[in-house]
Design a protein around this motif. Structure first.
Motif, mmCIF file in Angstrom:
data_model
loop_
_atom_site.group_PDB
_atom_site.id
_atom_site.type_symbol
_atom_site.label_atom_id
_atom_site.label_comp_id
_atom_site.label_asym_id
_atom_site.label_seq_id
_atom_site.Cartn_x
_atom_site.Cartn_y
_atom_site.Cartn_z
ATOM 1 N N LYS A 1 30.232 75.212 56.211
ATOM 2 C CA LYS A 1 30.271 76.546 55.626
ATOM 3 C C LYS A 1 28.855 77.098 55.558
ATOM 4 C CE LYS A 1 32.522 79.090 51.909
ATOM 5 N NZ LYS A 1 33.382 78.989 50.715
ATOM 6 N N LYS A 2 28.658 78.277 56.146
ATOM 7 C CA LYS A 2 27.333 78.904 56.209
ATOM 8 C C LYS A 2 26.308 77.938 56.817
ATOM 9 C CE LYS A 2 28.179 81.999 52.297
ATOM 10 N NZ LYS A 2 27.733 82.454 50.945
ATOM 11 N N GLU A 3 26.731 77.269 57.886
ATOM 12 C CA GLU A 3 25.892 76.352 58.668
ATOM 13 C C GLU A 3 25.489 75.101 57.892
ATOM 14 O OE1 GLU A 3 22.612 78.456 60.362
ATOM 15 O OE2 GLU A 3 23.889 79.810 61.530
ATOM 16 N N ASN A 4 26.141 74.841 56.781
ATOM 17 C CA ASN A 4 25.862 73.638 55.996
ATOM 18 C C ASN A 4 27.112 72.761 55.918
ATOM 19 O OD1 ASN A 4 23.123 74.246 55.183
ATOM 20 N ND2 ASN A 4 23.985 75.799 53.825
ATOM 21 N N LEU A 5 26.911 71.439 55.989
ATOM 22 C CA LEU A 5 28.031 70.528 55.806
ATOM 23 C C LEU A 5 28.603 70.715 54.404
ATOM 24 C CD1 LEU A 5 26.574 67.286 57.440
ATOM 25 C CD2 LEU A 5 28.232 68.883 58.419
ATOM 26 N N ARG A 6 29.904 70.683 54.295
ATOM 27 C CA ARG A 6 30.547 70.988 53.018
ATOM 28 C C ARG A 6 30.876 69.718 52.241
ATOM 29 N NH1 ARG A 6 36.342 74.049 52.165
ATOM 30 N NH2 ARG A 6 36.337 74.003 49.893
ATOM 31 N N TYR A 7 30.555 69.729 50.958
ATOM 32 C CA TYR A 7 30.888 68.651 50.028
ATOM 33 C C TYR A 7 31.564 69.263 48.812
ATOM 34 C CZ TYR A 7 27.662 65.875 52.829
ATOM 35 O OH TYR A 7 27.036 65.236 53.873
ATOM 36 N N VAL A 8 32.589 68.605 48.314
ATOM 37 C CA VAL A 8 33.273 69.056 47.112
ATOM 38 C C VAL A 8 32.516 68.511 45.905
ATOM 39 C CG1 VAL A 8 35.377 68.832 45.740
ATOM 40 C CG2 VAL A 8 35.526 69.291 48.184
ATOM 41 N N ALA A 9 32.217 69.389 44.973
ATOM 42 C CA ALA A 9 31.443 68.996 43.791
ATOM 43 C C ALA A 9 32.270 68.119 42.855
ATOM 44 C CB ALA A 9 30.969 70.243 43.042
ATOM 45 N N ASN A 10 31.572 67.317 42.065
ATOM 46 C CA ASN A 10 32.243 66.580 40.993
ATOM 47 C C ASN A 10 32.546 67.554 39.860
ATOM 48 O OD1 ASN A 10 31.967 64.065 42.310
ATOM 49 N ND2 ASN A 10 29.874 63.856 41.557
ATOM 50 N N VAL A 11 33.787 67.588 39.438
ATOM 51 C CA VAL A 11 34.188 68.452 38.323
ATOM 52 C C VAL A 11 34.615 67.541 37.182
ATOM 53 C CG1 VAL A 11 35.748 70.273 37.560
ATOM 54 C CG2 VAL A 11 34.931 70.248 39.925
ATOM 55 N N PHE A 12 33.833 67.502 36.131
ATOM 56 C CA PHE A 12 34.067 66.590 35.010
ATOM 57 C C PHE A 12 35.520 66.688 34.524
ATOM 58 C CE2 PHE A 12 34.127 65.393 30.557
ATOM 59 C CZ PHE A 12 33.444 64.192 30.580
ATOM 60 N N PRO A 13 36.161 65.544 34.304
ATOM 61 C CA PRO A 13 35.646 64.167 34.355
ATOM 62 C C PRO A 13 35.902 63.465 35.695
ATOM 63 C CG PRO A 13 37.805 64.137 33.357
ATOM 64 C CD PRO A 13 37.524 65.580 33.734
ATOM 65 N N HIS A 14 36.165 64.231 36.746
ATOM 66 C CA HIS A 14 36.563 63.647 38.012
ATOM 67 C C HIS A 14 35.362 63.339 38.899
ATOM 68 C CE1 HIS A 14 40.395 65.058 36.600
ATOM 69 N NE2 HIS A 14 40.032 66.329 36.712
ATOM 70 N N LYS A 15 35.492 62.286 39.723
ATOM 71 C CA LYS A 15 34.470 61.925 40.706
ATOM 72 C C LYS A 15 35.054 62.094 42.099
ATOM 73 C CE LYS A 15 31.050 60.106 42.979
ATOM 74 N NZ LYS A 15 31.561 60.553 44.287
ATOM 75 N N GLY A 16 34.579 63.108 42.826
ATOM 76 C CA GLY A 16 35.084 63.356 44.161
ATOM 77 C C GLY A 16 36.583 63.615 44.147
ATOM 78 N N TYR A 17 37.236 63.250 45.221
ATOM 79 C CA TYR A 17 38.688 63.384 45.305
ATOM 80 C C TYR A 17 39.330 62.236 44.523
ATOM 81 C CZ TYR A 17 38.367 66.947 48.977
ATOM 82 O OH TYR A 17 38.118 68.095 49.670
ATOM 83 N N ILE A 18 40.396 62.522 43.802
ATOM 84 C CA ILE A 18 40.964 61.505 42.913
ATOM 85 C C ILE A 18 42.161 60.784 43.529
ATOM 86 C CG2 ILE A 18 40.103 62.670 40.862
ATOM 87 C CD1 ILE A 18 42.930 63.740 40.351
#
Length: 266
Positions: free
Chosen positions: A50-67
């Motif tokens: 996205k916008k020439e950058n590799l995309r990473y999903v942010a940690n959204v408390f209290p979750h770590k990455g994909y659950i």
């Protein structure tokens, strides 16, 4: 010509047994937004940009990455959410992707791993005005798979997991400055039979797509396995596509993924 009834027999069998093949795009607890490249020849697994950058999903408390182990029942195999079709239940069109799965099994799968899964239910996410089904499944090789038959079994045996799933999908784009996602059915999960019917309907859309009975748009439907598809290519053509990928670019991407994974665990 015998390939058509054989394929029909195969698909009828997997629907009746409620067993599907899925590809794991994002292993549990990781953040790299990997997905099937539906616009690329042979639909490789690749990281979203996205916008020439590799995309990473942010940690959204209290979750770590994909659950869960997150993936799809792929376009090249069975399903497609048709962006030209307005769903009668959600009132929104499809998101132009294979149908997504959330594997709740205990194993943390590998990126790109192919697993057999049993459908338990589904959640109807409305993502920027499009229907984006999230099918809840369990790996058939999970030691506890025999105890799960429907969505209520998830509530009973993994208390809080479904609530966490709704919370995750509602808020995972908020760190990127986007509003919370919405859901059809007030965020309630639909049961196994509803979910299987949803997979069946997306399979029918896929059959129309792969046989060129509907417009593919920007999608690349090149394949090696669907004998009656006008998009089918030879093994030599497929090999040429694979060889065209730069080994250096692939290596750099792998190193990037490793570095980010190590940093996220620190």
């Amino acid at each position: 010509m015998a390939s058509k009834p054989q394929f029909k027999k195969f698909t009828n069998s997997i629907f009746s047994q409620n067993i599907f093949h899925a590809v794991v795009e994002v292993p549990r607890w990781t953040n790299a937004k990997m997905e099937i490249g539906t616009k690329d020849p042979l639909n490789p697994l690749k990281q979203d940009v996205k916008k020439e950058n590799l995309r990473y999903v942010a940690n959204v408390f209290p979750h770590k990455g994909y659950i869960w182990n997150y993936g799809a029942i792929p376009q090249g195999s069975l399903t497609w959410e048709d962006p030209h079709h307005q769903d009668s239940d959600t009132g929104c069109v499809g998101d132009n992707d294979p149908i997504d799965i959330c594997d709740i099994g205990n194993k943390v799968c590998s990126r790109g791993e192919i697993i057999k899964v049993k459908v338990l239910g589904t959640l109807a996410l409305i993502d920027e005005g499009e229907t984006d089904w999230k099918v809840i499944v369990i790996n058939t090789e999970d030691p506890e798979a025999g105890e799960f038959h429907n969505i209520d079994d998830v509530r009973r045996l993994k208390p809080g997991y479904l609530e966490a799933t709704v919370d995750w999908f509602r808020r995972y784009k908020v760190p990127d400055g986007k509003p919370e996602n919405q859901f059809a059915f007030n965020g309630e999960f639909k049961d196994r039979d509803f979910a299987i019917n949803t997979v069946k309907s997306t399979h029918e859309f896929w059959k129309a797509l792969i046989s060129k009975q509907t417009s593919a748009g920007e999608l690349n439907c090149m394949n090696t396995g669907v004998s009656n598809s006008p998009f089918r290519c030879s093994s030599e053509e497929a090999e040429s596509v694979v060889k065209s990928v730069s080994p250096l670019d692939f290596l750099i991407h792998l190193i990037s993924l490793k570095i980010v994974t190590q940093q996220s665990l620190m």
